[in-house]
Write a protein that holds these residues in place. Structure first.
Motif, PDB file in Angstrom:
ATOM      1  N   ASP A  83       4.231  13.166   2.002  1.00 35.58           N
ATOM      2  CA  ASP A  83       5.013  13.297   3.226  1.00 35.58           C
ATOM      3  C   ASP A  83       4.155  13.741   4.400  1.00 35.58           C
ATOM      4  OD1 ASP A  83       4.468  15.888   2.590  1.00 35.58           O
ATOM      5  OD2 ASP A  83       6.544  16.538   2.384  1.00 35.58           O
ATOM      6  N   ASN A  84       2.818  13.645   4.194  1.00 31.49           N
ATOM      7  CA  ASN A  84       1.830  13.936   5.233  1.00 31.49           C
ATOM      8  C   ASN A  84       1.758  15.408   5.597  1.00 31.49           C
ATOM      9  OD1 ASN A  84      -0.254  12.824   6.741  1.00 31.49           O
ATOM     10  ND2 ASN A  84       0.968  12.674   8.592  1.00 31.49           N
ATOM     11  N   SER A  85       2.241  16.300   4.718  1.00 32.88           N
ATOM     12  CA  SER A  85       2.118  17.737   4.929  1.00 32.88           C
ATOM     13  C   SER A  85       1.005  18.274   4.051  1.00 32.88           C
ATOM     14  CB  SER A  85       3.439  18.449   4.595  1.00 32.88           C
ATOM     15  OG  SER A  85       3.720  18.321   3.216  1.00 32.88           O
ATOM     16  N   TRP A  86       0.473  19.429   4.443  1.00 31.97           N
ATOM     17  CA  TRP A  86      -0.636  20.011   3.690  1.00 31.97           C
ATOM     18  C   TRP A  86      -0.125  20.926   2.593  1.00 31.97           C
ATOM     19  CZ3 TRP A  86      -5.422  18.302   3.887  1.00 31.97           C
ATOM     20  CH2 TRP A  86      -5.831  17.585   5.008  1.00 31.97           C
ATOM     21  N   GLN A  87      -0.703  20.792   1.402  1.00 28.27           N
ATOM     22  CA  GLN A  87      -0.422  21.686   0.288  1.00 28.27           C
ATOM     23  C   GLN A  87      -1.576  22.670   0.162  1.00 28.27           C
ATOM     24  OE1 GLN A  87       2.055  22.208  -2.102  1.00 28.27           O
ATOM     25  NE2 GLN A  87       0.717  23.944  -2.446  1.00 28.27           N
ATOM     26  N   PHE A  92      -5.613  29.815  -1.148  1.00 26.96           N
ATOM     27  CA  PHE A  92      -4.943  30.076   0.113  1.00 26.96           C
ATOM     28  C   PHE A  92      -3.445  30.255  -0.096  1.00 26.96           C
ATOM     29  CE2 PHE A  92      -8.752  27.684   1.503  1.00 26.96           C
ATOM     30  CZ  PHE A  92      -9.306  28.652   2.316  1.00 26.96           C
ATOM     31  N   ALA A  93      -3.061  30.628  -1.298  1.00 29.74           N
ATOM     32  CA  ALA A  93      -1.641  30.741  -1.612  1.00 29.74           C
ATOM     33  C   ALA A  93      -0.949  31.831  -0.805  1.00 29.74           C
ATOM     34  CB  ALA A  93      -1.464  31.012  -3.107  1.00 29.74           C
ATOM     35  N   ASN A  94      -1.720  32.806  -0.276  1.00 28.12           N
ATOM     36  CA  ASN A  94      -1.120  33.909   0.484  1.00 28.12           C
ATOM     37  C   ASN A  94      -1.100  33.658   1.984  1.00 28.12           C
ATOM     38  OD1 ASN A  94      -2.837  35.627  -1.949  1.00 28.12           O
ATOM     39  ND2 ASN A  94      -0.630  35.884  -1.755  1.00 28.12           N
ATOM     40  N   TRP A  95      -1.417  32.414   2.376  1.00 31.91           N
ATOM     41  CA  TRP A  95      -1.452  32.075   3.790  1.00 31.91           C
ATOM     42  C   TRP A  95      -0.561  30.865   4.052  1.00 31.91           C
ATOM     43  CZ3 TRP A  95      -4.757  34.489   7.485  1.00 31.91           C
ATOM     44  CH2 TRP A  95      -5.582  35.505   6.946  1.00 31.91           C
ATOM     45  N   SER A  99       2.144  25.373  13.493  1.00 30.71           N
ATOM     46  CA  SER A  99       1.567  24.832  14.733  1.00 30.71           C
ATOM     47  C   SER A  99       0.056  25.024  14.778  1.00 30.71           C
ATOM     48  CB  SER A  99       2.217  25.504  15.962  1.00 30.71           C
ATOM     49  OG  SER A  99       3.613  25.297  15.961  1.00 30.71           O
ATOM     50  N   GLY A 100      -0.579  24.918  13.607  1.00 30.45           N
ATOM     51  CA  GLY A 100      -2.033  25.030  13.543  1.00 30.45           C
ATOM     52  C   GLY A 100      -2.551  26.435  13.384  1.00 30.45           C
ATOM     53  N   HIS A 101      -1.675  27.457  13.383  1.00 32.03           N
ATOM     54  CA  HIS A 101      -2.106  28.846  13.268  1.00 32.03           C
ATOM     55  C   HIS A 101      -1.943  29.324  11.829  1.00 32.03           C
ATOM     56  CE1 HIS A 101      -2.224  28.957  17.615  1.00 32.03           C
ATOM     57  NE2 HIS A 101      -0.966  28.569  17.668  1.00 32.03           N
ATOM     58  N   LEU A 102      -2.946  30.039  11.316  1.00 32.26           N
ATOM     59  CA  LEU A 102      -2.879  30.609   9.977  1.00 32.26           C
ATOM     60  C   LEU A 102      -2.206  31.975  10.016  1.00 32.26           C
ATOM     61  CD1 LEU A 102      -6.400  29.749   8.498  1.00 32.26           C
ATOM     62  CD2 LEU A 102      -4.210  28.799   7.793  1.00 32.26           C
ATOM     63  N   THR A 103      -1.300  32.222   9.073  1.00 35.82           N
ATOM     64  CA  THR A 103      -0.585  33.492   9.012  1.00 35.82           C
ATOM     65  C   THR A 103      -0.546  33.996   7.581  1.00 35.82           C
ATOM     66  OG1 THR A 103       0.852  32.755  10.829  1.00 35.82           O
ATOM     67  CG2 THR A 103       1.576  34.665   9.556  1.00 35.82           C
ATOM     68  N   PRO A 104      -1.036  35.230   7.320  1.00 39.99           N
ATOM     69  CA  PRO A 104      -0.963  35.771   5.959  1.00 39.99           C
ATOM     70  C   PRO A 104       0.433  36.268   5.655  1.00 39.99           C
ATOM     71  CG  PRO A 104      -1.922  37.395   7.422  1.00 39.99           C
ATOM     72  CD  PRO A 104      -1.714  36.160   8.251  1.00 39.99           C
ATOM     73  N   ASP A 105       0.783  36.331   4.363  1.00 46.86           N
ATOM     74  CA  ASP A 105       2.106  36.849   4.001  1.00 46.86           C
ATOM     75  C   ASP A 105       2.091  38.357   3.800  1.00 46.86           C
ATOM     76  OD1 ASP A 105       0.903  37.201   1.543  1.00 46.86           O
ATOM     77  OD2 ASP A 105       1.915  35.516   0.576  1.00 46.86           O
TER      78      ASP A 105
END
Length: 251
Positions: A83-87, A92-95, A99-105
């Motif tokens: 579906d053209n989304s990134w897995q 990187f399972a905790n991120w 909109s192109g920004h990385l966010t940790p959980d």
């Protein structure tokens, strides 16, 4: 009809005459089976050994969006889904990204910069910027609200910029301070750069960040000394004047 003469050494063999597993890889000549002999859908995941197909077996352009799973899970290798989304890969399972920004959980996670290993001294785990309201005090009396007060915090380093109007009516008794800084200084008092226009005429005046306060000091005996606070008597009267200050300190 019966054979005339001796029966041939070989006879016609159909699939019913072949026992299970009678035909092994050793009995199949190299390249004897090509794509034209394989029925569509005959080779599925259940018939492929782990890691049996690598990049050497894939023709250029043979894997496109249509052939990627739309429900890949972390660690499956499906970094780009159908579906053209990134897995996210397992590491990187905790991120997540938005909109192109990385966010940790977890707010305690950060990024190690300038090193190739997890080194505590190189961990950037805090960044913040915003505004705050500082207040000018003469003793315990509030004499003006802050305006255009901003801060940026990178790690434990805080940069502030204060701009406020000193109220024209000078009242109160006690030392002059600017209160309400966004973070508390954890070290020795840090000098501030400042401008007071013509509200004060005191060549020996210094300003230091101590705690969450900027203290006005008259003739300090050492760096960070706030024991001799400047008082409201040192400020001139008349129309209100702008007070500006900037400093970098450790929170």
């Amino acid at each position: 009809m019966p054979y005339l003469g001796p029966a041939p050494a070989d006879s016609i063999v159909d699939t019913a005459g072949i026992t299970d597993d009678a035909v092994t890889a050793a009995k199949i000549a190299a390249n004897a089976v090509d794509s034209s002999e394989i029925a569509a859908g005959a080779v599925d995941n259940a018939h492929l050994a782990d890691d049996a197909v690598d990049s050497d077996e894939l023709a250029a352009g043979s894997v496109d969006i249509a052939h990627l799973s739309a429900s890949g899970t972390a660690g499956s290798g499906n970094f780009l889904r159908g579906d053209n989304s990134w897995q996210a890969a397992a590491q990187f399972a905790n991120w997540s990204q938005s909109s192109g920004h990385l966010t940790p959980d977890n707010a305690t996670y950060g990024i190690h910069l300038g090193v190739s290993s997890a080194t505590a001294a190189n961990l950037l785990d805090d960044y913040e910027e915003g505004t705050f309201t500082a207040t000018l005090y003469f003793g315990e009396n509030d004499n003006g609200e802050g305006a255009s007060c901003t801060y940026t915090k990178i790690g434990n380093s805080v940069r502030i910029a204060v701009q406020m109007l000193a109220d024209s009516s000078i009242t109160g008794t006690g030392n002059v301070q600017i209160r309400g800084l966004p973070f508390t200084n954890s070290g020795v008092g840090v000098p501030c750069a400042y401008t007071l226009n013509d509200r004060i005429f005191l060549a020996t005046l210094k300003m230091y960040v101590t705690g969450a306060i900027i203290s006005f000091v008259d003739t300090p005996s050492s760096t960070g000394d706030t024991s001799t606070g400047a008082t409201e008597a040192m400020f001139g009267t008349g129309a209100g004047k702008w007070v500006t200050a900037s400093a970098v300190y450790v929170a």
